[in-house]
Design a protein around this motif. Structure first.
Motif, PDB file in Angstrom:
ATOM      1  N   ILE A  79       3.299  10.340   1.547  1.00 49.54           N
ATOM      2  CA  ILE A  79       2.280   9.624   1.253  1.00 49.54           C
ATOM      3  C   ILE A  79       1.311   9.803   2.061  1.00 49.54           C
ATOM      4  O   ILE A  79       1.062  10.164   2.982  1.00 49.54           O
ATOM      5  CB  ILE A  79       3.233   8.468   3.013  1.00 49.54           C
ATOM      6  CG1 ILE A  79       4.513   8.150   2.412  1.00 49.54           C
ATOM      7  CG2 ILE A  79       1.983   6.647   2.868  1.00 49.54           C
ATOM      8  CD1 ILE A  79       5.511   7.084   3.569  1.00 49.54           C
ATOM      9  N   PRO A  80       0.197   9.722   0.931  1.00 46.56           N
ATOM     10  CA  PRO A  80      -1.647   9.499   1.516  1.00 46.56           C
ATOM     11  C   PRO A  80      -2.095   9.165   2.414  1.00 46.56           C
ATOM     12  O   PRO A  80      -1.857   7.458   2.298  1.00 46.56           O
ATOM     13  CB  PRO A  80      -2.072   9.623  -0.050  1.00 46.56           C
ATOM     14  CG  PRO A  80      -1.390   8.799  -0.590  1.00 46.56           C
ATOM     15  CD  PRO A  80       0.145   8.616  -0.002  1.00 46.56           C
ATOM     16  N   ALA A 125       1.351   4.142  -2.560  1.00 41.46           N
ATOM     17  CA  ALA A 125       0.793   4.982  -1.880  1.00 41.46           C
ATOM     18  C   ALA A 125       1.553   6.223  -3.051  1.00 41.46           C
ATOM     19  O   ALA A 125       1.553   7.955  -2.908  1.00 41.46           O
ATOM     20  CB  ALA A 125       0.303   5.442  -1.093  1.00 41.46           C
ATOM     21  N   GLY A 126       2.739   6.168  -3.230  1.00 38.37           N
ATOM     22  CA  GLY A 126       3.971   7.281  -3.553  1.00 38.37           C
ATOM     23  C   GLY A 126       3.588   7.313  -4.812  1.00 38.37           C
ATOM     24  O   GLY A 126       2.266   7.018  -5.783  1.00 38.37           O
ATOM     25  N   SER A 127       4.839   7.658  -5.803  1.00 39.53           N
ATOM     26  CA  SER A 127       4.131   8.077  -6.509  1.00 39.53           C
ATOM     27  C   SER A 127       4.870   7.751  -8.277  1.00 39.53           C
ATOM     28  O   SER A 127       5.633   7.235  -9.185  1.00 39.53           O
ATOM     29  CB  SER A 127       5.458   9.745  -7.213  1.00 39.53           C
ATOM     30  OG  SER A 127       6.475   9.026  -6.984  1.00 39.53           O
ATOM     31  N   ASN A 187      13.729  14.372  -9.731  1.00 37.13           N
ATOM     32  CA  ASN A 187      12.561  13.547 -10.136  1.00 37.13           C
ATOM     33  C   ASN A 187      12.459  13.053 -10.904  1.00 37.13           C
ATOM     34  O   ASN A 187      11.784  12.980 -12.024  1.00 37.13           O
ATOM     35  CB  ASN A 187      10.839  14.045  -9.202  1.00 37.13           C
ATOM     36  CG  ASN A 187      11.362  13.858  -8.173  1.00 37.13           C
ATOM     37  OD1 ASN A 187      11.003  12.328  -7.340  1.00 37.13           O
ATOM     38  ND2 ASN A 187      10.561  14.271  -7.420  1.00 37.13           N
ATOM     39  N   SER A 244       9.130  -1.982  -4.306  1.00 36.37           N
ATOM     40  CA  SER A 244       9.010  -0.777  -5.033  1.00 36.37           C
ATOM     41  C   SER A 244       9.296  -1.179  -6.812  1.00 36.37           C
ATOM     42  O   SER A 244      10.244  -2.295  -6.743  1.00 36.37           O
ATOM     43  CB  SER A 244       9.675   0.365  -4.247  1.00 36.37           C
ATOM     44  OG  SER A 244      10.934  -0.202  -4.423  1.00 36.37           O
ATOM     45  N   VAL A 293      -4.086   2.960   4.409  1.00 35.59           N
ATOM     46  CA  VAL A 293      -2.558   2.969   5.007  1.00 35.59           C
ATOM     47  C   VAL A 293      -2.783   3.120   6.251  1.00 35.59           C
ATOM     48  O   VAL A 293      -1.798   2.514   7.030  1.00 35.59           O
ATOM     49  CB  VAL A 293      -1.777   4.086   4.379  1.00 35.59           C
ATOM     50  CG1 VAL A 293      -0.524   4.558   4.447  1.00 35.59           C
ATOM     51  CG2 VAL A 293      -1.268   3.368   2.891  1.00 35.59           C
ATOM     52  N   ARG A 305      10.192   4.054 -13.436  1.00 39.23           N
ATOM     53  CA  ARG A 305       9.678   5.450 -13.407  1.00 39.23           C
ATOM     54  C   ARG A 305       8.845   5.678 -14.443  1.00 39.23           C
ATOM     55  O   ARG A 305       9.929   6.231 -15.424  1.00 39.23           O
ATOM     56  CB  ARG A 305       9.850   5.638 -11.818  1.00 39.23           C
ATOM     57  CG  ARG A 305       9.593   4.797 -10.834  1.00 39.23           C
ATOM     58  CD  ARG A 305      10.733   5.567  -9.592  1.00 39.23           C
ATOM     59  NE  ARG A 305      10.150   4.900  -8.495  1.00 39.23           N
ATOM     60  CZ  ARG A 305       9.617   5.443  -7.988  1.00 39.23           C
ATOM     61  NH1 ARG A 305       9.129   6.082  -6.974  1.00 39.23           N
ATOM     62  NH2 ARG A 305       9.084   4.773  -6.152  1.00 39.23           N
ATOM     63  N   VAL A 347       9.287   2.680   0.148  1.00 39.79           N
ATOM     64  CA  VAL A 347       9.136   3.969  -0.606  1.00 39.79           C
ATOM     65  C   VAL A 347      10.499   4.418  -0.710  1.00 39.79           C
ATOM     66  O   VAL A 347      10.430   5.937  -0.891  1.00 39.79           O
ATOM     67  CB  VAL A 347       8.250   4.926   0.524  1.00 39.79           C
ATOM     68  CG1 VAL A 347       6.870   4.371   0.657  1.00 39.79           C
ATOM     69  CG2 VAL A 347       8.449   5.110   1.529  1.00 39.79           C
ATOM     70  N   LEU A 383       0.424  -1.334   0.140  1.00 42.73           N
ATOM     71  CA  LEU A 383       0.261   0.295  -0.142  1.00 42.73           C
ATOM     72  C   LEU A 383       1.241   1.576   0.169  1.00 42.73           C
ATOM     73  O   LEU A 383       0.994   2.290  -0.400  1.00 42.73           O
ATOM     74  CB  LEU A 383      -1.485   0.406   1.534  1.00 42.73           C
ATOM     75  CG  LEU A 383      -1.974  -0.325   1.371  1.00 42.73           C
ATOM     76  CD1 LEU A 383      -2.439  -1.230   2.614  1.00 42.73           C
ATOM     77  CD2 LEU A 383      -3.464  -0.526   0.107  1.00 42.73           C
ATOM     78  N   LEU A 384       1.736   1.079   0.828  1.00 38.87           N
ATOM     79  CA  LEU A 384       3.004   2.444   1.259  1.00 38.87           C
ATOM     80  C   LEU A 384       3.347   2.261  -0.488  1.00 38.87           C
ATOM     81  O   LEU A 384       3.148   3.880  -1.061  1.00 38.87           O
ATOM     82  CB  LEU A 384       3.701   2.292   1.822  1.00 38.87           C
ATOM     83  CG  LEU A 384       3.717   2.538   3.219  1.00 38.87           C
ATOM     84  CD1 LEU A 384       4.436   1.781   4.091  1.00 38.87           C
ATOM     85  CD2 LEU A 384       2.736   3.681   3.877  1.00 38.87           C
ATOM     86  N   ALA A 385       4.061   1.616  -0.880  1.00 39.57           N
ATOM     87  CA  ALA A 385       4.464   1.566  -2.481  1.00 39.57           C
ATOM     88  C   ALA A 385       3.540   2.075  -3.377  1.00 39.57           C
ATOM     89  O   ALA A 385       3.142   3.305  -4.501  1.00 39.57           O
ATOM     90  CB  ALA A 385       5.073   0.154  -2.984  1.00 39.57           C
ATOM     91  N   ASP A 387      11.336   7.101  -3.402  1.00 40.38           N
ATOM     92  CA  ASP A 387      10.548   8.125  -3.068  1.00 40.38           C
ATOM     93  C   ASP A 387      11.233   8.955  -2.048  1.00 40.38           C
ATOM     94  O   ASP A 387      11.034  10.155  -2.301  1.00 40.38           O
ATOM     95  CB  ASP A 387       9.225   8.383  -2.578  1.00 40.38           C
ATOM     96  CG  ASP A 387       8.371   7.482  -3.663  1.00 40.38           C
ATOM     97  OD1 ASP A 387       8.707   7.907  -5.059  1.00 40.38           O
ATOM     98  OD2 ASP A 387       7.801   6.322  -3.734  1.00 40.38           O
TER      99      ASP A 387
END
Lengths: 395, 467
Positions: free
Chosen positions: B363-364, A24-26, A137, A160, B369, A166, B420, A20-22, B423
């Motif tokens: 992180i939303p 949730a990122g970009s 980025n 990830s 989450v 990306r 993450v 989920l965290l992954a 990121d």
């Protein structure tokens, strides 16, 4: 605090969290499944994070200056897997050696990305962005490569999506449903930090001791299985009808600043893991191996001289491996490609590093064009903007 | 003269620096903290419309009674089973929603010192949602908002009284089951005192265990508190006061022990409800209370073994201002000892998770989450409102930093960084969230990947401490 089993970290929850965290990122979405059928030719990219010591992987035993720089790091001559009268594979690479005998291995030595400093962060940034400078980025070169090639589908195997994949094109990702193992190198770096903490230091040490007693064998086999599981998955995905034809795997733990070993040791274990992985990939792919090319690359090389702690520090040029049945079509060629800069004092970059004689992008550009069928204009304008065509020097 | 470090302001008094906050705090770290105090009683928008304690207690109580009545006839009908399932599902959803929002409020807070003060007092007046109090299953969060947050800018005695008249505390510490033995209801049903709340009010909420009270004082206070109750039906039937809201505070005169009582040498005439109110005011103003509260504040915000000078200074302000909480909170910030980098506290599990996510902006905080961060918090044994005893969550580093707990933190961070890592650039973040530390910065710079660098930063000993 009580330590009953019920209170242990719930691994399944952690995996869910990670996913989920992954997501949730970009990161791009996971919607490749409905896309067009992928191309016939397959590409597998393995990124070695931490900077592989190319001079230990493919040893220029014929270079007279070698032993003066790093005798302690060179395995005994009679254990070397000699490719010709100058280069040898490290003894751990028995699988690669067999591939080489069959024309299924390509080695480019003294190769480097556009990066000329010595930071892992920036080095990996440039390795994966394919650009001339590190940016905050950027998109990844492999993502740019598939943005307009809708028949090409890529997938990241791991927790990830790495920078290389990306960007705007949607890519898939997959990780096995076990808690990611903590790599021993990370633990030992953490231990160093905790050594300065008189309260927490001994407590972490106790936990690590307990971990060694209870789970040493389990942890070890799990971490090997960790990468092996990704390789198995990569083979399955590449074989699946309608699945991705490009996969990316990451392997870390190559930053061998201390006690890297010669015939045995830390680096030998990494080589063995890599060697097993590629053999395993070949087995898993079956007939698909014939139209597959595996690219193994790292952000930079390591110092030519052994350092004060029997390791090596950040350098410049290293080795890139190509493997796969897809290489046979290129015909017979020298075991090791690329001009050899030499290890004599005057030839070293900054008096310490292997001088690069090839740009890694040129090698990848060649694979993208001749193996994957990408147009040259795409490769030189979008994937690697500014890269001059025909730059690859084979000898 | 202390050096007012922005890191101390945000990490030691707050919930952890967010990389973007730095420039604002730098200007005046101490002023940044003090400016938050007037905002401490704001209800975070995330909590709007989540129901008050009386409603939620009544709902849970009704569900519980219904389940019991169904189960009494042995054979559950399909319809009864369905009703039980619906109620359980509603309850699970609500519990998850409350936990998620509470975590998000901490992660997003732009008044983190104020939010920590709310949680400090909520833990001082700790309640726990235990299995043997089914009506409280959703009552923790509204209790924190109604009894604690709403009174955080008043005097200590206002908060103490609000707690004592809050249905959650009265049910949690069994005051609802305490009958004056000589009250009409006590005589009729042959019931007597339950001392639980009276004892904890003296021992844990005001004087402290060495605060100079005796067993007779416990009994006297318990008698005065009889009748402080909750407007819910007993076993069956209607609630005691059909006119006032169900589930709310209700003074039940029929349970009140008649007669004057003597507490700490002072006689309190039987004025019904106001008998205990008068006693509570005196307890709040007792010198032992000033010292006990000062000690707890110092142990929570400064160090496990805080300097005596800090405790004395806080106790003096508490006494001089008659327990004016904003002035006591400001006094904490004014203490040189609190800014001493040698004084440090190990983060609790909740603080550790909250500060981790605060350090990783972007992180939303989706329901998924948050739910999983809450699952993690549960695996660290710190689910909200489940403290192991009425004394609340422990303070000591020994409690939070055992070998197994540390290993869990490392595993959690390894997973977060794996997810993450690409990121974030730990080289930038480290300087924005922690004071300069050459060893840590070197380790991060030398990390072999962004993922490893992030893992080293967040699993580092430096990140486990508030300093």
């Amino acid at each position: 605090m009580s330590n009953t089993d019920a209170n242990r970290l719930n691994r399944r929850q952690f995996i869910k969290t990670a996913a989920l965290l992954a997501s949730a990122g970009s990161l791009p979405g996971l919607s490749w499944a409905n896309s067009a059928i992928s191309g016939d030719n397959k590409l597998a990219v393995i990124i070695l994070r931490g900077a592989m010591d190319g001079l230990s992987a493919v040893i220029p035993y014929g270079d007279a200056a070698l032993s003066g720089h790093r005798a302690a790091l060179v395995p005994a001559d009679n254990t070397l897997l000699k490719l010709d009268n100058f280069f040898a594979l490290h003894p751990a690479f028995s699988g690669l050696y067999q591939l080489q005998q069959r024309g299924e291995l390509g080695i480019v030595h003294a190769v480097a990305s556009a990066y000329r400093e010595r930071s892992h962060f920036d080095g990996q940034n440039i390795l994966e962005s394919g650009l001339e400078t590190a940016q905050s980025n950027p998109s990844g070169w492999l993502n740019r490569a598939i943005q307009v090639q809708t028949q090409q589908q890529a997938m990241a195997l791991g927790q990830s999506v790495p920078l290389i994949l990306r960007g705007q094109a949607s890519v898939g990702s997959w990780a096995p449903s076990v808690l990611p193992a903590i790599n021993d190198d990370t633990l030992s770096r953490l231990q160093n930090l905790y050594n300065n903490d008189s309260f927490l230091g001994p407590r972490l040490q106790e936990a690590l001791n307990a971990r060694d007693i209870v789970g040493a064998s389990m942890e070890n086999s799990r971490s090997v299985q960790g990468f092996a599981a990704l390789v198995d998955a990569a083979a399955s995905f590449l074989n699946a009808a309608g699945g991705p034809n490009i996969v990316v795997m990451e392997n870390d733990g190559w930053d061998t600043h201390a006690n890297q070993g010669a015939a045995q040791g830390i680096l030998q274990r990494k080589f063995t893991e890599l060697d097993n992985s590629i053999t395993q990939l070949k087995t898993g792919l079956g007939a698909t191996w014939q139209n597959t090319v595996v690219v193994v690359m790292t952000e930079f090389g390591r110092t030519v001289r052994v350092n004060g702690s029997l390791g090596t520090d950040h350098g410049t040029a290293s080795v890139a491996f190509l493997a796969g049945g897809g290489l046979v079509k290129y015909g017979s060629r020298p075991a090791v490609l690329g001009p050899w800069p030499g290890l004599s004092e005057s030839m070293l970059r900054d008096g310490r590093d292997l001088q690069p004689t090839n740009d890694l992008r040129s090698l990848i550009a060649e694979i993208l064009q001749s193996h994957m069928g990408f147009p040259g204009s795409l490769v030189h304008e979008v994937v690697f903007p500014g890269l001059v065509a025909g730059g690859l020097r084979l000898s | 003269m202390a050096l007012y470090s922005p890191f101390t302001a945000a990490n030691k008094f707050g919930l952890g620096l967010q990389p973007g906050e730095h420039t604002e705090i730098d200007k005046d770290p101490k002023g940044w903290l003090i400016a938050q105090l007037p905002l401490a009683d704001r209800l975070p928008p995330r909590y709007a419309g989540m129901g008050n304690a009386a409603q939620l207690i009544e709902m849970a109580d009704t569900d519980y009674r219904q389940r019991i009545s169904f189960q009494q006839d042995n054979q559950l009908t399909a319809d009864e089973q369905a009703q039980i399932r619906i109620a359980q599902r509603r309850s699970t959803t609500l519990q998850r929603e409350q936990s998620n929002q509470r975590l998000a409020v901490a992660i997003e807070s732009d008044t983190p010192f104020a939010e920590r003060l709310v949680r400090f007092w909520s833990n001082h007046f700790s309640i726990a949602l235990t299995n043997n109090k089914p009506s409280l299953v959703h009552a923790g969060l509204p209790y924190e908002n109604e009894a604690i947050r709403a009174h955080i800018n008043g005097r200590f005695e206002d908060m103490l009284l609000a707690v004592a008249q809050h249905p959650t505390m009265l049910i949690y510490l069994d005051n609802t089951a305490s009958f004056g033995p000589n009250s009409p209801a006590g005589r009729q049903r042959n019931r007597g005192l339950n001392e639980n709340y009276a004892r904890e009010m003296l021992e844990l909420h005001t004087l402290g265990v060495d605060g100079g009270y005796t067993q007779d004082d416990v009994i006297a206070l318990a008698r005065m508190l009889t009748g402080w109750n909750v407007n819910l039906p007993a076993q069956t039937g209607t609630r005691p006061d059909p006119q006032s809201p169900a589930g709310g505070f209700f003074y039940y005169a029929l349970l009140h022990e008649p007669g004057a009582q003597q507490l700490l040498g002072k006689t309190y005439a039987d004025t019904g409800l106001r008998q205990a109110t008068a006693a509570i005011q005196d307890l709040a103003r007792h010198p032992s209370t000033a010292t006990f509260i000062a000690n707890k504040l110092a142990r929570h915000f400064i160090a496990d073994q805080p300097p005596a000078s800090a405790i004395a200074a806080l106790a003096k302000v508490f006494t001089d201002t008659q327990g004016d909480l904003p002035r006591v909170h400001q006094a904490l910030v004014e203490l040189d000892e609190a800014w001493d980098p040698g004084m440090q506290k190990l983060k609790s599990a909740e603080d550790f998770i909250v500060s981790t996510v605060r350090a990783l902006p972007g992180i939303p905080l989706t329901e998924d989450v948050l739910g999983i961060l809450n699952d993690t918090l549960s695996s660290f044994n710190q689910r909200p409102f489940t403290a192991p005893s009425p004394a609340g969550w422990p303070e000591q580093a020994e409690h939070w930093g055992g070998p197994d707990a540390l290993m869990k933190r490392v595993e959690f961070i390894n997973m977060v960084a794996g997810a993450v890592g690409p990121d974030f650039d730990a080289r930038d973040i480290v300087a924005l969230i922690l004071p300069a530390d050459a060893a840590l910065q070197l380790a991060i710079r030398r990390a072999e990947s962004k993922t490893q660098a992030l893992a080293l930063l967040l699993a580092s000993p430096q990140f486990q401490w508030r300093a």
